[in-house]
Write a protein that holds these residues in place. Structure first.
Motif, PDB file in Angstrom:
ATOM      1  N   LEU A  24     -49.740   4.138  33.522  1.00 56.91           N
ATOM      2  CA  LEU A  24     -49.423   3.559  32.216  1.00 56.91           C
ATOM      3  C   LEU A  24     -49.223   4.641  31.155  1.00 56.91           C
ATOM      4  CD1 LEU A  24     -51.843   0.496  32.067  1.00 56.91           C
ATOM      5  CD2 LEU A  24     -49.416   0.511  32.594  1.00 56.91           C
ATOM      6  N   GLY A  25     -49.044   5.880  31.601  1.00 56.42           N
ATOM      7  CA  GLY A  25     -48.855   6.993  30.680  1.00 56.42           C
ATOM      8  C   GLY A  25     -47.588   6.886  29.850  1.00 56.42           C
ATOM      9  N   TRP A  26     -46.621   6.128  30.340  1.00 62.45           N
ATOM     10  CA  TRP A  26     -45.381   5.937  29.585  1.00 62.45           C
ATOM     11  C   TRP A  26     -45.642   5.228  28.252  1.00 62.45           C
ATOM     12  CZ3 TRP A  26     -44.674   0.862  28.607  1.00 62.45           C
ATOM     13  CH2 TRP A  26     -45.311  -0.046  29.459  1.00 62.45           C
ATOM     14  N   GLY A  27     -46.781   4.565  28.122  1.00 64.99           N
ATOM     15  CA  GLY A  27     -47.112   3.885  26.868  1.00 64.99           C
ATOM     16  C   GLY A  27     -47.300   4.841  25.706  1.00 64.99           C
ATOM     17  N   ASN A  28     -47.579   6.121  26.004  1.00 65.41           N
ATOM     18  CA  ASN A  28     -47.735   7.114  24.942  1.00 65.41           C
ATOM     19  C   ASN A  28     -46.430   7.352  24.198  1.00 65.41           C
ATOM     20  OD1 ASN A  28     -50.519   7.851  25.144  1.00 65.41           O
ATOM     21  ND2 ASN A  28     -50.030   8.851  27.068  1.00 65.41           N
ATOM     22  N   TRP A  29     -45.293   7.186  24.890  1.00 64.99           N
ATOM     23  CA  TRP A  29     -44.002   7.374  24.226  1.00 64.99           C
ATOM     24  C   TRP A  29     -43.799   6.342  23.115  1.00 64.99           C
ATOM     25  CZ3 TRP A  29     -41.601  11.736  24.765  1.00 64.99           C
ATOM     26  CH2 TRP A  29     -41.736  12.455  25.944  1.00 64.99           C
ATOM     27  N   PHE A  30     -44.437   5.191  23.236  1.00 61.83           N
ATOM     28  CA  PHE A  30     -44.324   4.156  22.207  1.00 61.83           C
ATOM     29  C   PHE A  30     -45.495   4.194  21.236  1.00 61.83           C
ATOM     30  CE2 PHE A  30     -42.164   2.536  26.003  1.00 61.83           C
ATOM     31  CZ  PHE A  30     -40.888   2.417  25.492  1.00 61.83           C
ATOM     32  N   MET A  31     -46.665   4.658  21.712  1.00 60.55           N
ATOM     33  CA  MET A  31     -47.855   4.684  20.874  1.00 60.55           C
ATOM     34  C   MET A  31     -47.777   5.763  19.802  1.00 60.55           C
ATOM     35  SD  MET A  31     -50.951   6.420  20.307  1.00 60.55           S
ATOM     36  CE  MET A  31     -50.937   7.533  21.673  1.00 60.55           C
ATOM     37  N   ILE A  32     -47.218   6.917  20.132  1.00 59.92           N
ATOM     38  CA  ILE A  32     -47.187   8.022  19.168  1.00 59.92           C
ATOM     39  C   ILE A  32     -46.357   7.670  17.920  1.00 59.92           C
ATOM     40  CG2 ILE A  32     -46.433  10.413  18.815  1.00 59.92           C
ATOM     41  CD1 ILE A  32     -47.419  10.964  21.676  1.00 59.92           C
ATOM     42  N   PRO A  33     -45.146   7.125  18.035  1.00 58.15           N
ATOM     43  CA  PRO A  33     -44.434   6.708  16.810  1.00 58.15           C
ATOM     44  C   PRO A  33     -45.148   5.565  16.080  1.00 58.15           C
ATOM     45  CG  PRO A  33     -42.902   6.885  18.634  1.00 58.15           C
ATOM     46  CD  PRO A  33     -44.275   7.028  19.208  1.00 58.15           C
ATOM     47  N   PHE A  34     -45.783   4.667  16.846  1.00 57.92           N
ATOM     48  CA  PHE A  34     -46.542   3.570  16.244  1.00 57.92           C
ATOM     49  C   PHE A  34     -47.681   4.129  15.388  1.00 57.92           C
ATOM     50  CE2 PHE A  34     -49.902   0.324  16.431  1.00 57.92           C
ATOM     51  CZ  PHE A  34     -49.201  -0.804  16.022  1.00 57.92           C
ATOM     52  N   ALA A  35     -48.410   5.105  15.921  1.00 60.30           N
ATOM     53  CA  ALA A  35     -49.511   5.722  15.181  1.00 60.30           C
ATOM     54  C   ALA A  35     -48.995   6.541  14.000  1.00 60.30           C
ATOM     55  CB  ALA A  35     -50.352   6.578  16.111  1.00 60.30           C
ATOM     56  N   ALA A  36     -47.815   7.134  14.142  1.00 61.41           N
ATOM     57  CA  ALA A  36     -47.238   7.904  13.033  1.00 61.41           C
ATOM     58  C   ALA A  36     -46.922   6.999  11.850  1.00 61.41           C
ATOM     59  CB  ALA A  36     -45.987   8.631  13.503  1.00 61.41           C
TER      60      ALA A  36
END
Length: 80
Positions: A24-36
């Motif tokens: 599920l590491g691909w979720g980081n590609w979406f989480m980082i802009p979300f957190a930004a």
């Protein structure tokens, strides 16, 4: 605005914890802009003075989520 950034930061951390699971590491590609986006909302809350304490907490949560998610992507966990 501060409360929104706090909720955004909590959701970012939960998403980051989910993305630490193998495959599920691909979720980081979406989480980082979300957190930004959450960090930007927190900075606006701190600058305007409305919800300053919750804005600071939300900013810290978003920064932690971005940092750990970026480290996970750097060690090669972005595809799997």
């Amino acid at each position: 605005m501060g409360l929104v950034s706090l909720i955004w930061g909590i959701l970012s951390l939960l998403w980051m914890l989910l993305a630490l699971v193998p495959l599920l590491g691909w979720g980081n590609w979406f989480m980082i802009p979300f957190a930004a986006v959450g960090a930007i909302l927190a900075i606006i809350a701190i600058a305007t003075g409305k919800g300053r304490v919750t804005g600071i907490i939300g900013l810290l949560l978003c920064i932690v989520a971005i940092g750990i998610g970026s480290i996970r992507l750097l060690i090669g966990g972005g595809i799997l």
